[in-house]
Design an enzyme around this catalytic site. Structure first.
Site, PDB file in Angstrom:
ATOM      1  N   GLU A 189       0.821  -1.221   0.000  1.00  0.00           N
ATOM      2  CA  GLU A 189       0.000   0.000   0.000  1.00  0.00           C
ATOM      3  C   GLU A 189       0.854   1.270   0.000  1.00  0.00           C
ATOM      4  O   GLU A 189       0.817   2.074   0.926  1.00  0.00           O
ATOM      5  CB  GLU A 189      -0.952  -0.014   1.198  1.00  0.00           C
ATOM      6  CG  GLU A 189      -1.933  -1.182   1.118  1.00  0.00           C
ATOM      7  CD  GLU A 189      -3.000  -1.168   2.181  1.00  0.00           C
ATOM      8  OE1 GLU A 189      -2.810  -0.507   3.212  1.00  0.00           O
ATOM      9  OE2 GLU A 189      -4.035  -1.833   1.995  1.00  0.00           O
ATOM     10  N   GLU A 383      -5.428  -8.785  -0.395  1.00  0.00           N
ATOM     11  CA  GLU A 383      -6.087  -8.564   0.898  1.00  0.00           C
ATOM     12  C   GLU A 383      -7.567  -8.346   0.643  1.00  0.00           C
ATOM     13  O   GLU A 383      -7.941  -7.571  -0.238  1.00  0.00           O
ATOM     14  CB  GLU A 383      -5.538  -7.331   1.622  1.00  0.00           C
ATOM     15  CG  GLU A 383      -4.139  -7.488   2.151  1.00  0.00           C
ATOM     16  CD  GLU A 383      -3.716  -6.296   3.012  1.00  0.00           C
ATOM     17  OE1 GLU A 383      -4.566  -5.674   3.671  1.00  0.00           O
ATOM     18  OE2 GLU A 383      -2.501  -6.005   3.012  1.00  0.00           O
TER      19      GLU A 383
HETATM   20  C1  BG6 Z   1      -4.314  -3.116   5.002  1.00  0.00           C
HETATM   21  C2  BG6 Z   1      -2.944  -3.400   5.553  1.00  0.00           C
HETATM   22  O1  BG6 Z   1      -4.388  -1.802   4.721  1.00  0.00           O
HETATM   23  O2  BG6 Z   1      -5.407  -3.293   5.848  1.00  0.00           O
HETATM   24  C3  BG6 Z   1      -2.922  -4.475   6.613  1.00  0.00           C
HETATM   25  O3  BG6 Z   1      -2.052  -3.753   4.512  1.00  0.00           O
HETATM   26  C4  BG6 Z   1      -4.079  -4.249   7.557  1.00  0.00           C
HETATM   27  O4  BG6 Z   1      -1.669  -4.439   7.256  1.00  0.00           O
HETATM   28  C5  BG6 Z   1      -5.383  -4.349   6.788  1.00  0.00           C
HETATM   29  O5  BG6 Z   1      -4.070  -5.110   8.659  1.00  0.00           O
HETATM   30  C6  BG6 Z   1      -6.645  -4.254   7.622  1.00  0.00           C
HETATM   31  O6  BG6 Z   1      -6.615  -3.113   8.429  1.00  0.00           O
HETATM   32  P1  BG6 Z   1      -6.824  -3.216  10.004  1.00  0.00           P
HETATM   33  O7  BG6 Z   1      -6.615  -1.862  10.539  1.00  0.00           O
HETATM   34  O8  BG6 Z   1      -8.211  -3.731  10.199  1.00  0.00           O
HETATM   35  O9  BG6 Z   1      -5.801  -4.188  10.491  1.00  0.00           O
END
Ligand code: BG6
Length: 486
Positions: A189, A383
């Site tokens: 990101e 993700e």
């Molecule tokens: C992404 C990141 O933006 O979102 C991860 O690459 C992150 O590292 C994921 O964990 C989810 O966000 P959060 O704040 O719910 O952990």
């Protein structure tokens, strides 16, 4: 609905700083994420104000060895339990596991002339175990894990010298693991530098010298773009047959209404979002963005050769995270809602998670089609997932039908995109095992198919339990997506 493509990369994604723990053992140095404290009551509408680090707060956190309020220092103890966890991923049939290499395990301050042997060995063991279990590693080289020492000394990526420190770290990774790892990502990101400059790039507002904070952030961003291109070249030279991608937070923004004002507002948001992948996929800055930045008084720190380096080394594929969509409008009074450290106008047609993130499976299809049409190179969803609380029943079972519903709906839309002609090569859902959240450092915001018996304060046995979604995802993989029809 037919099956997904043959050899589709099914799996999950984790990051070293959110799972490994063992933050200061076997020679590891402190990373920027090791300094992040527990923030359960964060005002998500004002995310940036909670992540304001100063030189003083960084120094204080570095001299504090406690773990209690620094959940990423303990993670889920993956450092010691990775074999068991990988066995569970293998049981689900994972073809790929996205992990990151913590820069600070190899180079504790980022400036050592030789890498730390214990760190080198840990990742050899990790990759060997994955391969033994039939799982291919997909490795991110930079996932909120830069050495905190580089933030203090250079103000992180603001300083061009950090490029060569990072490429040295990557050279070590390629020479050590290049025969085991064939899928790489440069920066997680990269766009998040503008939202949380300290965790993404080690930039501190009070350490910028005589330039503005905004200028320092864009300097850091440019240096990461150049580093990404240099590392892409290095990977191609050193790891025969490997592919290396870039990574974007896909923040699709709809116009709140068909009013032209709303369309114009959302257009700017989307252009701004894809600017980051444009540079890495097309190998050059979009002219319009260069002018827009110049109009704001931002000068990018181009050095001789940068234009050519970017042009010669675009990414092999685009990976991205996708959690939600948002709307935009010129009306400042409309209700806004957060999502992955961004803020957008609330969409009246969508439901939200407990953390306010708006759930939009169709938005994944729209994103895939838009990105493929724009770049015409393979895409990888690295993700996606629902972060929410789970309830452990007295008999130890966890009935997470809401997680299954979320993932099933998104995967069905991904399949529709494939049917429309998009080249999607894989899907690694976020946090297949519960881990520490990036933004709030909570573990109770759970994403996993595998529950970890720990609370936000680190209390609990750490025992792993299968949720209902475990068997569901196993079946999705076993049938190569055909079971999604049921
Ligand atoms: C992404 C990141 O933006 O979102 C991860 O690459 C992150 O590292 C994921 O964990 C989810 O966000 P959060 O704040 O719910 O952990």
């Amino acid at each position: 609905m037919s099956k997904f493509p043959d050899n589709f990369y099914w799996g999950g994604a984790i990051a070293a700083n959110q799972v490994e723990g063992a933050w200061n053992i076997d020679g590891k140095g402190a990373s920027v994420s090791d300094l992040m404290t527990y923030k359960p009551n964060i005002d998500v509408k004002n995310f940036a104000s909670h992540h304001q680090f100063t030189t003083r707060s960084v120094q204080d956190a570095m001299s504090d060895n406690s773990v209690e309020f620094y959940p990423k220092r303990r993670g889920i103890d993956f450092y010691h339990q990775y074999k068991n966890d990988i066995a569970l991923f293998a049981e689900m049939g994972f073809k790929v596991l996205r992990v990151s290499i913590a820069w600070t395990r190899l180079f504790p301050t980022g400036e050592e002339s030789e890498p730390n042997e214990a760190g080198i060995n840990f990742y050899h063991n990790l990759f060997d175990e994955l391969i033994r279990q039939g799982i291919e590693p997909l490795v991110t080289l930079h996932h909120y894990e830069m050495p905190a020492a580089l933030s203090l000394k250079y103000n992180g990526w603001q300083d061009r010298r950090v490029i060569s420190l990072f490429t040295r770290f990557c050279r070590t990774c390629f020479s050590e693991y290049g025969n085991k790892v064939k899928l790489w990502l440069t920066f997680n990101e990269v766009d998040s530098i503008i939202r949380h400059p300290f965790t993404t790039a080690g930039v501190l507002e009070d350490n910028c010298g005589d330039i503005s904070f905004e200028q320092a952030c864009y300097n850091a961003l440019h240096h990461q773009f150049v580093a990404s291109a240099l590392v892409t070249r290095l990977c191609h030279d050193m790891c025969k047959g490997a592919r290396i991608g870039c990574m974007l937070t896909k923040t699709m923004t709809y116009p709140y209404s068909s009013r032209p004002e709303d369309v114009a507002a959302s257009q700017l948001k989307n252009l701004n979002n894809m600017f980051y992948s444009d540079v890495q996929m097309h190998g050059r800055y979009p002219e319009m963005m260069l002018r827009m930045l110049a109009n704001r008084g931002i000068t990018l720190p181009f050095a001789e050769g940068d234009v050519q380096t970017l042009a010669d080394n675009p990414a092999d594929f685009l990976s991205f995270s996708y959690y939600m969509t948002r709307c935009e409008s010129d009306d400042p009074d409309l209700e806004r809602t957060p999502g992955n450290t961004t803020l957008g106008v609330k969409n009246p047609h969508l439901k939200s998670s407990e953390w306010g993130w708006q759930i939009d499976p169709i938005g994944l299809r729209v994103s895939l089609i838009e990105l493929y049409d724009r770049y015409r190179k393979p895409l990888f969803v690295v993700e996606n997932g629902l972060g929410t609380r789970d309830t452990v029943e007295p008999d130890g079972s966890i009935h997470d039908s809401y997680r299954i519903d979320y993932l099933r709906a998104h995967l069905r839309e991904a399949k529709k995109a494939i049917d429309s002609g998009v080249e999607l090569i894989g899907y690694t859902c976020w946090g297949p095992i519960d881990l520490i959240s990036a933004a709030n450092s909570q573990i109770t915001k759970r994403y996993g198919f595998i529950h970890v018996d720990l609370d936000d304060m680190g209390h609990g046995s750490g025992v792993r339990r299968k949720k209902d979604s475990f068997e569901w995802y196993k079946e999705v993989i076993r049938t190569n997506g055909a079971s999604l029809e049921q």
